[in-house]
Design a protein around this motif. Structure first.
Motif, short mmCIF file in Angstrom:
data_model
loop_
_atom_site.label_atom_id
_atom_site.label_comp_id
_atom_site.label_asym_id
_atom_site.label_seq_id
_atom_site.Cartn_x
_atom_site.Cartn_y
_atom_site.Cartn_z
N CYS A 349 0.87 -1.17 0.00
CA CYS A 349 0.00 0.00 0.00
C CYS A 349 0.91 1.22 0.00
CB CYS A 349 -0.88 0.00 1.24
SG CYS A 349 -1.66 1.61 1.54
N CYS A 352 0.33 3.44 3.54
CA CYS A 352 0.78 3.04 4.87
C CYS A 352 1.85 1.95 4.85
CB CYS A 352 -0.41 2.58 5.72
SG CYS A 352 -1.07 0.98 5.18
N TYR A 354 1.39 -1.26 4.09
CA TYR A 354 0.86 -2.61 4.35
C TYR A 354 1.15 -3.50 3.14
CZ TYR A 354 -2.55 -6.37 5.08
OH TYR A 354 -3.15 -7.59 5.23
N CYS A 368 -6.96 -1.25 1.06
CA CYS A 368 -5.93 -1.58 2.05
C CYS A 368 -6.62 -1.91 3.37
CB CYS A 368 -4.97 -0.42 2.23
SG CYS A 368 -3.79 -0.70 3.57
N CYS A 371 -5.20 0.90 6.18
CA CYS A 371 -5.55 2.32 6.17
C CYS A 371 -6.82 2.61 5.37
CB CYS A 371 -4.40 3.17 5.67
SG CYS A 371 -4.10 3.03 3.90
ZN LIG Z 1 -2.62 1.24 3.54
#
Ligand SMILES: [Zn+2]
Length: 403
Positions: A349, A352, A354, A368, A371
């Motif tokens: 992502c 963030c 991820y 995601c 976030c």
């Molecule tokens: Zn994210």
């Protein structure tokens, strides 16, 4: 960078006469325009412009009909040269323009446009003069230009450089024809090879763009832009399939099969041209709109072998596109940053960080879990490619300084 290439030409008797007329005609216009400019200024304080002088050409042609047989662009160029002389003088870079004399051994005229060179038969075409033999003792044109048909066309299997095709690239500038006192004729071709200035253009986060190779589309940019595959390519591919079927249906060795094979070959060339054209325009756009471009170093061959994506990947011709992008970047002092193909640009992502490990190829959009940002798969990847490339660069920079 501009560079001049000089070659000997061999006009026939008739063409020699025409060339001599052009030497005389352009000299006549130059001197006549100089006279008018001086007179108008000294008598009436009127500043005669290039447009005025070119308009006056019509009148001069009526008064001196022999001028009508000459290339108008060459005559206009004489006016341009005169005004350049004045400009240089007023900027302190030259002497006040004076009359040109036959005695000065100044036998030359310029052809700004519409010249052609047959690279296969070594002949040159000049408007109002015709085709003449030229000795191309050294290459003046990068093979890349010929391979990609940037400025050349094929006529009956012969490769012809056409200055008209050059407009969007602006490589071939003015051609100058000259005669030495020994009676040898030459042309000098001014070429702007677009070699970049030695200093590369600086870039930062804002002026850098990331690109991800698209599968459904051609590419996705970190700016959020999706570049679709051109529609004409799909139409052409459909026709290609039909032509391939035609060939396979016909009896081997038959005349009709030969005809169909030729048609197929021509269509292949058409697709090649269309694809090249599309890639040139797009790479030019990307290079001109950003200072640095980040791409993934894709092993296209590996991908084509392993996946059913073969068709789409070979079709988009990604590696060829990267090649065009890279040399255009070099021309303009722009930077290409590559990241390794195993850096997981799609799965991260970009907001963030991820990592979505279960992201499969068929998922075009995803949210995601961390976030809650909604991602377009390819645009997210292109933003990550940019981030990773810039990050690699700053890490390398720090390491370099630490050493
Ligand atoms: Zn994210």
């Amino acid at each position: 960078m501009k560079k001049s290439y000089r070659y000997r030409i061999y006009p026939n008797k008739e063409q020699k006469t025409l060339l001599e007329q052009h030497f005389g005609g352009t000299r006549f216009i130059y001197n006549r325009s100089l006279f008018i400019k001086n007179l108008m200024y000294s008598k009436f304080k009127i500043n005669v412009t290039e447009i005025d002088l070119n308009n006056n050409l019509k009148l001069l042609k009526e008064l001196h009909p022999w001028l009508k047989d000459q290339n108008s662009q060459s005559l206009q160029q004489a006016n341009k040269n005169l005004l350049t002389g004045f400009k240089n003088f007023f900027e302190g870079n030259g002497a006040y323009p004076t009359r040109k004399n036959k005695k000065d051994q100044n036998f030359s005229f310029q052809v700004p446009q519409n010249y052609q060179i047959n690279l296969t038969t070594s002949k040159i075409y000049l408007p109002k003069i015709g085709w003449m033999k030229i000795v191309l003792h050294r290459d003046f044109l990068d093979k890349e230009f010929i391979e990609n048909e940037l400025v050349t066309k094929e006529v009956n299997g012969e490769i012809i450089l056409d200055q008209k095709l050059n407009r969007k690239f602006d490589i071939f500038k003015t051609l100058t024809v000259s005669r030495t006192s020994a009676g040898r004729y030459h042309v000098s071709i001014l070429i702007d090879n677009h070699v970049p200035e030695p200093e590369p253009v600086e870039f930062d986060e804002k002026t850098t763009v990331g690109i991800d190779v698209g599968l459904k589309s051609f590419a996705a940019l970190s700016t959020g832009e999706i570049i679709d595959n051109p529609r004409f390519l799909n139409t052409s591919l459909d026709r290609l399939k039909k032509l391939q079927r035609d060939v396979s249906r016909m009896k081997k060795g038959s005349r009709n099969r030969k005809k169909a094979v030729l048609k197929l070959a021509k269509h292949h060339q058409l697709i090649q041209n269309q694809r090249n054209d599309f890639q040139h325009k797009l790479s030019m756009k990307i290079i001109s709109e950003s200072q640095a471009t980040c791409i993934e170093d894709l092993n296209v061959k590996g991908m084509v072998r392993n996946h059913c994506l073969a068709q789409s990947i070979s079709d988009v011709g990604w590696s060829e596109f990267i090649r065009k992008l890279t040399y255009k970047a070099e021309w303009y002092g722009k930077t290409i940053l590559q990241i390794g193909r195993f850096e997981a640009s799609s799965k991260l992502c970009n907001v963030c960080g991820y990592k979505k490990d279960d992201l499969t190829l068929d998922i075009r959009e995803w949210e995601c879990p961390s976030c809650k940002t909604l991602h377009d798969r390819d645009i997210n990847a292109s933003i990550n490619i940019k981030k990773i490339a810039l990050n690699n660069l700053s890490t390398a920079g720090t390491a370099g300084r630490a050493c």
